[in-house]
Every structure is written in structure tokens, then in C-alpha cells.
Design a protein around this motif. Structure first.
Motif, PDB file in Angstrom:
ATOM      1  N   GLY A  46       0.860  -1.423   0.078  1.00 37.58           N
ATOM      2  CA  GLY A  46       0.127  -0.064  -0.023  1.00 37.58           C
ATOM      3  C   GLY A  46       0.875   1.365  -0.122  1.00 37.58           C
ATOM      4  N   GLY A  47       0.227   2.253  -0.098  1.00 40.75           N
ATOM      5  CA  GLY A  47       0.993   3.502  -0.166  1.00 40.75           C
ATOM      6  C   GLY A  47       1.447   3.885   0.888  1.00 40.75           C
ATOM      7  N   GLU A  48       2.697   4.616   1.122  1.00 46.29           N
ATOM      8  CA  GLU A  48       3.194   5.284   2.542  1.00 46.29           C
ATOM      9  C   GLU A  48       3.876   6.814   2.198  1.00 46.29           C
ATOM     10  OE1 GLU A  48       6.081   2.639   4.199  1.00 46.29           O
ATOM     11  OE2 GLU A  48       4.707   1.098   4.458  1.00 46.29           O
ATOM     12  N   GLY A  49       3.539   7.092   0.992  1.00 48.88           N
ATOM     13  CA  GLY A  49       3.894   8.577   0.859  1.00 48.88           C
ATOM     14  C   GLY A  49       5.144   8.892   0.409  1.00 48.88           C
ATOM     15  N   GLN A  50       5.880   7.689   0.056  1.00 50.03           N
ATOM     16  CA  GLN A  50       7.197   8.107  -0.261  1.00 50.03           C
ATOM     17  C   GLN A  50       7.386   8.191  -1.786  1.00 50.03           C
ATOM     18  OE1 GLN A  50       9.425   4.747   1.438  1.00 50.03           O
ATOM     19  NE2 GLN A  50       8.488   4.960   3.491  1.00 50.03           N
ATOM     20  N   ASN A  71       6.951   5.736  -4.168  1.00 49.31           N
ATOM     21  CA  ASN A  71       7.360   4.472  -4.622  1.00 49.31           C
ATOM     22  C   ASN A  71       6.550   4.333  -5.992  1.00 49.31           C
ATOM     23  OD1 ASN A  71       9.480   3.804  -2.953  1.00 49.31           O
ATOM     24  ND2 ASN A  71       7.642   3.641  -1.285  1.00 49.31           N
ATOM     25  N   GLU A  72       5.111   4.540  -5.765  1.00 54.52           N
ATOM     26  CA  GLU A  72       4.536   4.487  -7.002  1.00 54.52           C
ATOM     27  C   GLU A  72       4.690   5.342  -8.298  1.00 54.52           C
ATOM     28  OE1 GLU A  72       2.332   4.045  -3.215  1.00 54.52           O
ATOM     29  OE2 GLU A  72       3.623   5.627  -4.238  1.00 54.52           O
ATOM     30  N   HIS A  73       5.153   6.552  -8.014  1.00 52.54           N
ATOM     31  CA  HIS A  73       5.642   7.253  -9.135  1.00 52.54           C
ATOM     32  C   HIS A  73       6.835   6.760  -9.730  1.00 52.54           C
ATOM     33  CE1 HIS A  73       6.582  11.060 -11.398  1.00 52.54           C
ATOM     34  NE2 HIS A  73       7.851  11.069 -10.766  1.00 52.54           N
ATOM     35  N   TYR A  76      -0.612   2.734 -12.141  1.00 54.93           N
ATOM     36  CA  TYR A  76      -0.329   1.839 -11.362  1.00 54.93           C
ATOM     37  C   TYR A  76      -1.598   1.283 -10.505  1.00 54.93           C
ATOM     38  CZ  TYR A  76      -0.701   5.216  -7.525  1.00 54.93           C
ATOM     39  OH  TYR A  76      -1.248   6.239  -6.769  1.00 54.93           O
ATOM     40  N   TYR A 135      -2.862  -1.165  -6.634  1.00 55.43           N
ATOM     41  CA  TYR A 135      -2.287  -2.077  -5.551  1.00 55.43           C
ATOM     42  C   TYR A 135      -3.109  -3.330  -5.663  1.00 55.43           C
ATOM     43  CZ  TYR A 135      -1.029   2.641  -3.390  1.00 55.43           C
ATOM     44  OH  TYR A 135      -0.303   3.803  -3.310  1.00 55.43           O
TER      45      TYR A 135
END
Length: 476
Positions: free
Chosen positions: A210-214, A216-218, A237, A239
């Protein structure tokens, strides 16, 4: 809570003591830690060994906290081979591990090591930068007794910092300048998988976390776009649910730059091979892949990869450390400028020279560095949990805690100086948001000490953070 470090000089033996205090409430990332360090060094400032003892408050739990994370950087960026590390984890009625506020247990260790370097320089009446220059690792890869440092140039970073005459010229009775150098144990060994699909006219990167605001998805989207040489708006992307996800650990442990790059690189190579086979059936065998996501035949016909129908590949990247637990090491050198005004120590400029390995997304890396640096400045000057004599917590909100606002953080200037890793996909490194924390706190501490000494406190040594402004009056 209190910490002290003792530094042992060659015979005749001399002793210098400092006390070091780190106060942070979330033990899972930032413990209260006490240090006692004996440093053995010769008259030229070359360190022969470190004997490190720590006591860590693990709060009301059986957790080991972060007492063992520093095993990946016992000597930091320095070529010190004789080392002993004793850790004692203490359970108290305070500080249960409630979750990570910042990313690692290494900032206190970095801060303590840099305090040792400054103390040795003072003991020998040497320039603080020169002591670091004589001890920094200068040949890579470097095999320490506890880790394998893959690549870097910390001496080069230091020289860049020392070239900033515009900053050192600011020194006066109210303004101090401090430097510090650091590394961080990033990218622990492990695995990470992704699922790469072409579906409904889009290239979809399936992530198992899941997203953590770092960001990583971008990063994953940008990598796919670059490797397939297609516009970023072709890529998105998602999840993945657990029953569809390949093996994935997620962003923990400063690992995602390396593992995302490895997983995406493997998945793209496999996807491109499958798409090539499909394109051969459409265009014939004599085809080439072109920029923009097209296959072209020798007679000029073209087909977009999005026109070849749905496709799906799964790839899991695995990496192991050569020595110890960690694979790649970023390095940093900071210069902090601090001014005493209006009864407090105010940071007015902070410059970071950082080796992140090859950079995937420069803007994202700089943002992570700025965030980590702001936290390090905050640790040095602002943040503290306080208790009364009965052990009752007095800091009950972020306002009490002293978390700074944007007005309290200075301009942060970031310079990226990559040393590509020879052991990771695309030469990248992780830990870019973590390494700035401890080194920033150490540089700020050194800068405040510079002020105190310029104002008459020649023997003062700062032994705890956050730094109390009353030190100025006490030292003089």
C-alpha cells in the motif's frame, strides 16, 4: 536518557567526556539512547579502534527497538576496523513502540560518531575537517568487518563542502558553521515482486504494497515509462489484492529504490520479449522496437504495443548482501549555518552534498533529502519529550513536543553527487530519506558548538539534543 562518551588518547592517557541525549517517543524508529564510546587514536588523528556501549530505552515492551540497526554502520563512513559494540535494551514505563515517526534507529549512532570525531579534533588541536579527511574511507568497494560498502566518495563530498567559502565566511561571534559526514545501511537483502500488465489500452504496474507517501508508485511508473520508452501517461499503477500479488515486502528498510528498479527492469524485459513475439506475427520477422512504444517492420509498417492485445508478466527481484545484512550505502556531507539571535539558536542555511547512486527521479530524491534534513535539524534544536519527577509525560501534543513549523527550518540546498552502485540494478541506492537525519543533527550541533566557543566557551562540548539555548550563558 543521558548518554556520555569517553575518548581515550594514546599514552600518556587522557580522557575527555561528553554526555549525549536523544529524546524521542516512538521507540520503533527513534529511541532514547545512551552512549559510552572509547576511541583509540594516534597523534595524527588516525582512529585505531572504537569501543561502543549503548543503553536503549525500549519502553513498556519486550521489543529490541532499534539497538541493532547501527550494526550496519558501526564505523559510519570511516575506515576503522577494530570495533566492539555492546547493546543493552532496557524496559521502562515510558515510550512504548507505537509506530515510526521517522525512518530508522541510526540517527543517534551517526550523531554520536560525529561527536567523537569532533572531540578527537579538539583533543589534538586539529581542524575538525582534517580529522575526518584522515579517517574517511577512500577506496571502494570497501570491505568492513561488519559490512560491504559498495561504492561512494565521502572524501569528495567533504571537499565539496569545504569549498563553500560563502558559508564559512559567515562565521562571527553570533554565527557558527558545522560539518558532518555520514552513511546509512540501506537496502537490506530480500525480495520484491510486481505484476506488469497491458490492459484496456494502459500499461499497469501492479504493486504488492500500500501507499506510504514516499513516491514509490511514481518511481515505478516513471521506470516503466523510461524502460519502454513510452509517454508516462501510458502507464499507471494499482495496488494488488493479496491473492494476486507476487511476493512483496514493501517500502520498509530503505529498500525500494533498489528493489523497485530490479523488479521493474526484469518485468519490462520479459514483457518486451512477449510483445516482440506478438509483433512478429503481425509484421513479420524483420522488425525493430522504436521510441514511443512501436514495433516497425523493414517495409515501414508499425504497430503500437498497446494494439497487440492484453498481456501480463510477473517478476520477483531478489538480492543478497555480501557481508552482513545490507547491500548499498549512500553517503552525505552536511554544512550547517546557525545564528544566535533573540535568545535562541536559529538555523539560517543548510547545505547537503549527497551520493544517492544513480538517480531515478531527481526531484523526488531532493524532496526526500529535504524532508530528512528538516527532521535532523528539528532533532538538534526543537524536539523533546519531557517528564516530571514522577515519570509523568509532560509533552502531550505536537505543540508541547516542539515540532518546528516551516518558519523554523532554514533554506535547505541539496546537491546530488552520484557514485553508481556496482551491485544493484541501474546503479541505484536506497536510504535517501534516512541518511540526511543524523548527519543534519550532527552538523547543527557542531555549528552551535562553534558559536559557543567563539563567544568564550572554549571548553564547552554539547552532549545532548535538543540543544538548550541556556548553554550560551552557562558556557561563558
Amino acid at each position: 536518557m543521558l548518554a556520555y562518551a569517553a575518548y581515550k588518547f594514546k599514552t600518556p592517557i587522557k580522557w575527555v567526556e561528553t554526555r549525549t541525549e536523544h529524546l524521542m517517543a516512538s521507540n520503533s524508529s527513534g529511541p532514547e539512547r545512551r552512549f559510552r564510546i572509547k576511541a583509540y587514536f594516534d597523534g595524527d588523528g588516525v582512529i585505531k579502534g572504537l569501543d561502543i556501549s549503548i543503553w536503549e530505552d525500549a519502553g513498556a515492551s519486550r521489543s529490541s527497538g532499534q539497538a541493532f540497526k547501527p550494526l550496519g554502520i558501526l564505523a559510519g563512513p570511516y575506515k576503522i576496523r577494530n570495533l566492539r559494540y555492546n547493546a543493552t535494551v532496557v524496559a521502562t514505563n515510558k515510550n512504548p513502540p507505537a509506530g515510526a515517526f521517522r525512518g530508522a534507529g541510526t540517527p543517534p549512532h551517526t550523531w554520536a560518531l560525529e561527536r567523537v570525531m569532533d572531540a578527537i579534533a579538539d583533543e589534538l588541536n586539529m581542524d575538525r575537517a582534517e580529522v575526518r579527511r584522515r579517517n574517511l574511507i577512500d577506496s571502494f568497494p570497501y570491505e568492513a568487518p561488519y559490512a560491504y560498502y559498495d561504492s561512494g566518495n565521502p572524501k569528495g563530498l567533504l571537499e565539496l563542502a569545504l569549498s563553500r567559502n560563502d558559508l564559512f565566511s559567515l562565521r562571527d561571534g553570533n554565527t557558527g558553521v558545522g560539518i558532518a559526514v555520514s552513511t546509512d545501511p540501506s537496502t537490506p537483502q530480500g525480495t520484491e515482486g510486481i505484476k506488469l500488465r497491458i490492459r484496456n489500452g494502459k500499461i499497469v504496474v501492479g504493486l504488492g504494497f500500500g501507499g506510504e507517501g514516499q513516491g514509490n508508485e511514481h518511481t515505478a511508473v516513471k521506470l516503466v515509462s523510461q524502460l519502454l520508452d513510452v509517454p508516462m501517461d501510458w502507464v499507471t499503477y494499482e495496488y494488488l489484492p493479496s491473492d494476486e500479488s507476487p511476493e512483496a515486502f514493501g517500502p520498509g528498510g530503505s529498500r525500494m529504490a533498489v528493489f523497485t528498479a530490479g523488479a521493474v527492469l526484469g518485468a519490462v524485459e520479459e514483457l518486451r520479449a512477449r510483445l516482440y513475439n506478438k509483433a512478429v506475427k503481425v509484421l513479420g520477422s524483420n522488425i525493430t522496437y522504436e521510441r514511443g512504444g512501436h514495433f516497425r517492420s523493414s517495409d515501414g509498417r508499425r504497430v503500437s504495443i498497446l494494439e497487440l492485445g492484453d498481456e501480463e508478466v510477473t517478476f520477483t527481484y531478489t538480492a543478497e548482501a555480501k557481508i552482513g545484512r545490507y547491500i548499498a550505502y549512500p553517503f552525505a556531507c552536511d554544512i550547517a549555518v546557525v545564528r544566535y539571535e533573540d535568545g535562541r539558536f536559529k538555523p539560517i542555511k543548510h547545505v547537503v552534498y549527497l551520493d544517492p547512486g544513480n538517480v531515478i527521479d531527481e526531484e523526488l530524491v531532493k524532496e526526500q533529502v529535504m524532508g530528512g534534513t528538516a527532521i535532523g535539524i528539528s532533532l538538534a534544536l526543537y524536539e523533546a519529550y519531557k517528564y516530571d519527577e514522577d515519570g509523568n509525560l509532560l509533552t502531550l501534543s505536537l505543540g508541547d513536543y516542539g515540532l518546528p513549523t516551516a518558519m523554523d527550518i532554514p533554506e535547505i540546498e541539496v546537491h546530488l553527487v552520484p557514485s553508481p552502485s556496482p551491485v544493484t540494478p541501474m546503479g541505484v541506492k536506497g536510504g535517501i530519506g534516512e541518511v540526511p537525519v543524523g548527519v543534519a543533527a550532527a552538523a547543527v550541533t557542531s555549528a552551535v558548538e562553534d558559536i559557543l566557543r567563539r563567544r568564550g566557551g572554549s571548553k564547552v562540548r554539547i552532549d545532548k539534543v535538543p540543544i538548550d539555548p541556556s548553554l550560551l550563558a552557562e558556557s561563558i
